[in-house]
Structures are given as structure tokens and as C-alpha cells.
Design a protein around this motif. Structure first.
Motif, PDB file in Angstrom:
ATOM      1  N   ARG A  18       1.925   6.748  -6.638  1.00  0.00           N
ATOM      2  CA  ARG A  18       0.800   7.608  -7.041  1.00  0.00           C
ATOM      3  C   ARG A  18       1.170   9.085  -6.921  1.00  0.00           C
ATOM      4  O   ARG A  18       0.922   9.867  -7.839  1.00  0.00           O
TER       5      ARG A  18
ATOM      6  N   LEU B 242      -3.258  -3.011  -7.482  1.00  0.00           N
ATOM      7  CA  LEU B 242      -2.080  -2.359  -6.879  1.00  0.00           C
ATOM      8  C   LEU B 242      -0.797  -2.849  -7.547  1.00  0.00           C
ATOM      9  O   LEU B 242       0.091  -2.052  -7.883  1.00  0.00           O
ATOM     10  N   GLN B 243      -0.712  -4.175  -7.752  1.00  0.00           N
ATOM     11  CA  GLN B 243       0.494  -4.732  -8.364  1.00  0.00           C
ATOM     12  C   GLN B 243       0.651  -4.269  -9.808  1.00  0.00           C
ATOM     13  O   GLN B 243       1.762  -3.988 -10.264  1.00  0.00           O
TER      14      GLN B 243
ATOM     15  N   GLN C 240      -6.188   4.140 -10.460  1.00  0.00           N
ATOM     16  CA  GLN C 240      -6.457   4.819  -9.176  1.00  0.00           C
ATOM     17  C   GLN C 240      -7.955   4.825  -8.885  1.00  0.00           C
ATOM     18  O   GLN C 240      -8.385   4.560  -7.761  1.00  0.00           O
TER      19      GLN C 240
ATOM     20  N   THR D 111       0.829  -1.212   0.000  1.00  0.00           N
ATOM     21  CA  THR D 111       0.000   0.000   0.000  1.00  0.00           C
ATOM     22  C   THR D 111       0.861   1.259   0.000  1.00  0.00           C
ATOM     23  O   THR D 111       0.606   2.197  -0.768  1.00  0.00           O
TER      24      THR D 111
ATOM     25  N   PHE E   3      -0.469  -1.425 -11.055  1.00  0.00           N
ATOM     26  CA  PHE E   3      -0.067  -0.007 -10.985  1.00  0.00           C
ATOM     27  C   PHE E   3       1.450   0.090 -10.793  1.00  0.00           C
ATOM     28  O   PHE E   3       2.135   0.845 -11.484  1.00  0.00           O
ATOM     29  N   LEU E   4       1.980  -0.707  -9.853  1.00  0.00           N
ATOM     30  CA  LEU E   4       3.418  -0.682  -9.562  1.00  0.00           C
ATOM     31  C   LEU E   4       4.230  -1.213 -10.745  1.00  0.00           C
ATOM     32  O   LEU E   4       5.307  -0.699 -11.044  1.00  0.00           O
TER      33      LEU E   4
ATOM     34  N   TYR F 289       2.494   1.801  -3.353  1.00  0.00           N
ATOM     35  CA  TYR F 289       1.500   2.347  -4.291  1.00  0.00           C
ATOM     36  C   TYR F 289       1.311   3.838  -4.054  1.00  0.00           C
ATOM     37  O   TYR F 289       1.266   4.631  -5.002  1.00  0.00           O
TER      38      TYR F 289
END
Length: 641
Positions: free
Chosen positions: A262, A514-515, A284, A255, A517-518, A258
Motif C-alpha cells: 500500500r 488483502l490477497q 483499500q 497484513t 490487493f497483493l 499489504y
């Protein structure tokens, strides 16, 4: 031996300094014993130690005599607590108050903080002094920010007994503490546009360099670096080399990573294309919806996860038992052969791509006039080891290019390769990325690299609008994309584009989103780059040194372009001349560079290079063992020895 008077101030007592009679051979522990007896205050003094003001150092070796420490009658000593309250700005923008160690090296302080917050691999994080936010005269409520208080939590490993869902015991003590854990382990709602506008936004590489000059020295204590009780510091991921990221155990780590990614995108700290920005906005938006509707933390049923991982291990073992024919096939390195278009930009020329037959073997590209001539000598062979690889893609416009910056004696040569379609692009892009790291196509990661590129391209494809998103759904675009796009487009133009990209990610779970996004953040060309303004030996102008997880880059401030790249795997040694504050590095092929730092102390640069070398020594087998001694050897310099 003659006795003499030594006066010591006891920080917690509002009283004049206590004078005690000592001899030079009395040890530090004996001084503390006399102080406690003379103060006549009955309390727990176990966390207290002596601080020597003039020398700015702690006297932590209780067996050392005053003579050995160099203490004389004029020494100003303070008897104070080693753990004090500290305000900590987290990657998600929240502020925590907790007790931190002011007497040990910052590396160990961060270790204690991460242990308390349930953050694995604390060696990847560190503390830095915060950048001032923009404050307006009308902004009176800026001081009334919410502070999550953990200052009552004891800093002992005994308090870290894990409960269900991997939550440390001290977070289950009260609803208030549980709310803190939820804040740490579940993504926060999208920030308000005003909150984004208040943040410091670096306008240039030099601005970014000033932020990186604020990192604290890992081998010295907070007290030695002028940090006082209740001061504010930032906790951030410093080394962009994320080892063994496991959602089952890393709810907080995933988290906070992320959140840091972000904010880097919203504040334009890292460059990305317009299509990538829309995809980041869509992810997001999706993560915000899931985080609000799924109040539980990221960790799922541990028993099922353990079963899954056991089955995966078994699968890997069974795959490993290859037949002799398979082994022989793998020993012959694969090649890529195809028609591609190439373009070499020169000043005042239009983009004219020419088609050739390309052959990719080992870490080099060769090209020929035609397929028939590929048995002879190539027109040119380009070795990609140590080059910079960046995508130049517009999925909607069917443009699939690979941008290469190839090291040359006079700087970096720029070359573009244009592919016909996604399939061809994903293969050649994956091959170029591996070759830049010195890896051939025979490497096991080649297929997974192709898959990740394909899935990323699939996310950018526009689908015909379906009924999964209602047209009246409220979406605050100002919280999802960086300010540059608010100036370029109106909200009614941005909303359909973000919702269009959302169609491609709407089926992802919270952990997968989340993964993903990363993953996309990590594939950006400038990912993990920390900048410093430096002056190279023999040069009269300032330039920028970029330090990444696997390489160093040199940027010419005049043109803002990368002129040279050096990879760590070609580095033979580096050292620092602490007298003239100059860093010298030697690479293979008798390449030597030396530079002094303009915006930061050379210790910070030395620590970054040594830190990344340390990160590369970690292995999965010893994932839970942290070699602190090796870290200080690689990053500490002469001051740590």
C-alpha cells in the motif's frame, strides 16, 4: 608465562575500567569469570560478552585464548549485553521498541525479531536504515509518535507457545500486548494525507537506488555496522519472493505485506495505470471498512481450515490419477492461433497496427499474412524467452494490448500486440508471461494465469451504479490514491471513480481483499524491482541495474528505458572481486557482464543476487526448515567465509 594487565570497561557499571591480571594463554571465558568476580555485583551476566572496540568485533568464542584472538595489553574491551533495545519501523508505519541481538549476524537478528512477531519465512525480510521524513518548522508533535513496547518480552523460543488463533503466548500476557498483536495482524486505518506528504517520495530511479543502498549487511552484526542502543531501523520485506503464503498461519505476514504494498503505491514507488490506481483505492477503502467492523484477526476456525486443506489434498490426488488418453493429450503441447494486430514503434511514426495470423507454440510467436499461408514459412518468428511483458490496457476504452520488450544484440526491441477482446487478451497475455519465463503452454499454471488476468479485468469493468453505496458516504480520496492524482483530479471527480471500482470488490472478505490487493501488486510490470546505480566495465557513464526475483535489467539513464534483460535461469556463475569492488556475472551463450556499484556497496548487490538464488531453492516439503548455512554461502562473500 608472564602475566600482564588488561583493562575492561563494564558497560552497566558507572565505574572506571576494571583491571585484571591475565596471561596470553588465558581463554576468553576465564577473562569474563575474573571480571564478574572483581565487579562484586550479583546479577545475571549470561547475556553479556566482550566487545573489542579497535577491531569492531565480538569475542564470542569463550574457549579461544587471548593469544589466538590477538588480544594485547593495549586492547580496549567493553563487557556489554548482547541484546539491547531497538526502535523498529514496521511496514505499516508503526514503531515497535523491542530487544534485538546486537552480536549475531543481522540475518539471525531478523530471525529472532520475526519469531517474536509471529512472522513466518523471516529470510524474506531484513533491516535497513530509515529515510529521513520531511520536517516542517511548525511540526512540533513529530517527536510524540506512539511507540508499541515489547522490550520486556524475553527472546526465547519457549515463549512462542501458540494459543488459539495462532497468537503467541507472550501477546496474551496483558491487554497492552494484545493491542500490539492487533496492530500487527489487522490493517491500520488509511493514513492521513499529511502523513503521506511527510514521507520521502522517490522522484526518479536514482532516488529509488539511494533507498536500496541503505540495507544492512546480513552477515555482520548490528554493532559492527555502527547501530547503537535505541537507534531506529526499518524492518521490510527485502526479497519479493513470498513462499507458502497461508492466511491461516500468516495473519501478521499477510497484513504487513499489504501495508508495504500500500505504501509503495501511495508513495509512487511503483508505477501503475490510472485504472489500476482506482482499483487499489477501492480495495483499500473496502479493507479499511472491514478491518474496522471485524475486530478479530484474520485467522478463522482452524478445525474447518484443516478439513478444507485435507479435502483439497484429496482432490489433487484424485485429479492426478489420469487415464492414458489424458496423459497422451497433455504430452502434445497446445498452441494458440488467431488473428491479432502488431505494431513496432519507431521514432516519428504514428501507431499503425497491421493484422496478421499469429501462431503461439512453445515459447515463440510466429506470424503470417493469412491463415492459409500458415503452413509455409512465417514472416517472422519471435522467441519470447527472457523478454519483458507488460499490459497496455484500458477496459473502458476497449483497448487490450500486450507490450513486449524483446532482447536483441543492440538492446531491446519493442513490439505491441493488439487483441480484439478480453477473452483473446487473457489467453495471449498469459502465454506471453509464461514464455518470458521459458515455460510453454503445456504448463499447468497456464489456465490459472488466464483466470487471474480475467478476474483482474473484471474488477476494472464499470457496472451501472447500484444502491450498495450511499451517495453521502464519506470517502477520503487523499488517503487512497497517490498525490499525482490529487493534482490531476478534484475530490468530486475521484470519489465516483473509486466507488465505481468498489462495486466489483464489495463482496470480498477481508482475507480475499488483502490477497487480491497483493495479487494485482505482484502483476505490475515493475513489481519486486530493487535499483542500483552502477557503471559497467568499459563504459564511461552511470546506468541503473534493476534486480528482480527472476531477472536482472539494465536501464539507460539517458532515455530511462530498459536496454537489456538477463534471467537467473540462464546464469552460470557470479563472483565479486573484493579488491576492486566489481561484480562479474557469466550467462549461457558466453555472455559476460561486469560492473562496479556507484550508490551502494557491491556487497548489497551480491547479497540481493545470492538471496534470490537462495529463495528459489526453497520447497514446500521443507517449508519450516531454514538452511542458514546455504544463505550465508550464497550471500556472504569472502567476509563470511
Amino acid at each position: 608465562m608472564a602475566a600482564w594487565d588488561l583493562s575492561v570497561t563494564v558497560e552497566d557499571l558507572e565505574a572506571p575500567p576494571i583491571t585484571i591480571s591475565v596471561t596470553s594463554d588465558l581463554h576468553v571465558g576465564g577473562v569474563i569469570l575474573q571480571l564478574v568476580e572483581k565487579s562484586q555485583v550479583k546479577r545475571d551476566w549470561s547475556d553479556h560478552a566482550l566487545w573489542w572496540e579497535q577491531k569492531q568485533q565480538w569475542l564470542l568464542r569463550n574457549a579461544w585464548s587471548l593469544d589466538k584472538c590477538g588480544i594485547q595489553a593495549d586492547a580496549r574491551l567493553v563487557f556489554m549485553a548482547q541484546h539491547k533495545p531497538l526502535k523498529l519501523g514496521l511496514p505499516n508505519g508503526a514503531t515497535l521498541r523491542l530487544r534485538a541481538c546486537f552480536s549475531g549476524p543481522v540475518f539471525r537478528t531478523v530471525l529472532g525479531i520475526c519469531q517474536m512477531l509471529n512472522l513466518r519465512h523471516p529470510e524474506e525480510l531484513s533491516l535497513l536504515r530509515p529515510v529521513e521524513e520531511k520536517k516542517k518548522k511548525k511540526d512540533k508533535d513529530s517527536d510524540s509518535e506512539e511507540i508499541y513496547d515489547l522490550s520486556e518480552v524475553p527472546l526465547t523460543s519457549a515463549s512462542l507457545l501458540c494459543l488459539y488463533n495462532g497468537m503467541p503466548a507472550h501477546f496474551a500476557d496483558s491487554p497492552k500486548a494484545e493491542a500490539v498483536y492487533k496492530m500487527l495482524s489487522v490493517p491500520l486505518p488509511a493514513p492521513a494525507p499529511e502523513a503521506i506528504a511527510k514521507q520521502y517520495r522517490p522522484a526518479s530511479v536514482v532516488d529509488k537506488a539511494h533507498i536500496h543502498s541503505r540495507w544492512l549487511d546480513s552477515s555482520r552484526s548490528l554493532m559492527q555496522q555502527g547501530v547503537q542502543e535505541n537507534d531506529r531501523l526499518w524492518l521490510r520485506f527485502k526479497y519479493y519472493s513470498f513462499h507458502d503464503l497461508e492466511p491461516k498461519y500468516d495473519a501478521v505476514r499477510l497484513t504487513q505485506l499489504y501495508e508495504q504494498a500500500r505504501w509503495a503505491i501511495l508513495l509512487e514507488d511503483i508505477d501503475c495505470t490510472e485504472e489500476e490506481m482506482m482499483l487499489f483505492g477501492a480495495l483499500q477503502y473496502h479493507i479499511n471498512k472491514l478491518a474496522m467492523s471485524e475486530p478479530q484477526s484474520l485467522t478463522s476456525s482452524l478445525a474447518m481450515d484443516d478439513l478444507d486443506s485435507a479435502l483439497q489434498c484429496l482432490e489433487v490426488k484424485m485429479e492426478g490419477e489420469s487415464s492414458p488418453a489424458d496423459i497422451l493429450e497433455n504430452m502434445t503441447a497446445p498452441e494458440l492461433n488467431d488473428y491479432l494486430k502488431i505494431f513496432r514503434p519507431k521514432r516519428l511514426t504514428l501507431k499503425a497496427y497491421k493484422q496478421y495470423w499469429f501462431k503461439f507454440k512453445d515459447t515463440a510467436i510466429s506470424y503470417y499474412k493469412s491463415k492459409e499461408e500458415s503452413l509455409g514459412e512465417p514472416i517472422q518468428q519471435i522467441n519470447l524467452k527472457g523478454c519483458e511483458v507488460a499490459p497496455d490496457v484500458n477496459v473502458a476504452g476497449q483497448k487490450f494490448c500486450v507490450r513486449l520488450l524483446i532482447p536483441a544484440p543492440e538492446g531491446m526491441n519493442e513490439v505491441y500486440l493488439r487483441c480484439e477482446n478480453e477473452h483473446q487478451y487473457s489467453q495471449w497475455m498469459a502465454a506471453c508471461r509464461l514464455a518470458s519465463k521459458g515455460t510453454s503452454l503445456a504448463d499447468s499454471s497456464f489456465q490459472s494465469e488466464i483466470q487471474s488476468i480475467r478476474s483482474f479485468l473484471a474488477m476494472q469493468q464499470t457496472k451501472p451504479s447500484t444502491h450498495t453505496v450511499s451517495s453521502d458516504e464519506s470517502i477520503n480520496t487523499h488517503s487512497l490514491v497517490s498525490p499525482r492524482y490529487h493534482k490531476k483530479y478534484k475530490v468530486k471527480q475521484l470519489t465516483p471513480r473509486i466507488l465505481e471500482a468498489y462495486q466489483n470488490v464489495a463482496q470480498l472478505s477481508l482475507v480475499d481483499a488483502l490477497q487480491r490487493f497483493l495479487q494485482i501488486w505482484q502483476s505490475l510490470p515493475d513489481f519486486g524491482m530493487s535499483f542500483f546505480v552502477v557503471r559497467f566495465k568499459g563504459s564511461r557513464k552511470d546506468e541503473v541495474m534493476g534486480i528482480a526475483p527472476n531477472r536482472l535489467i539494465r536501464i539507460d539513464l539517458g532515455v530511462g528505458e530498459v536496454v537489456k534483460t538477463w534471467r537467473y535461469n540462464n546464469m552460470r556463475q557470479w563472483n565479486v572481486n573484493w579488491d576492486i569492488r566489481q561484480v562479474a556475472i557469466e550467462f549461457d551463450g558466453h555472455i559476460n557482464i561486469a560492473f562496479s556499484c556507484v550508490t551502494a556497496d557491491c556487497k548489497i548487490v551480491h547479497e540481493f543476487i545470492g538471496g534470490y538464488i537462495f529463495m528459489s531453492t526453497r520447497s514446500r516439503e521443507q517449508s519450516d526448515k531454514l538452511n542458514e548455512e546455504l544463505f550465508h554461502k550464497l550471500t556472504g562473500g569472502h567476509e563470511a567465509l
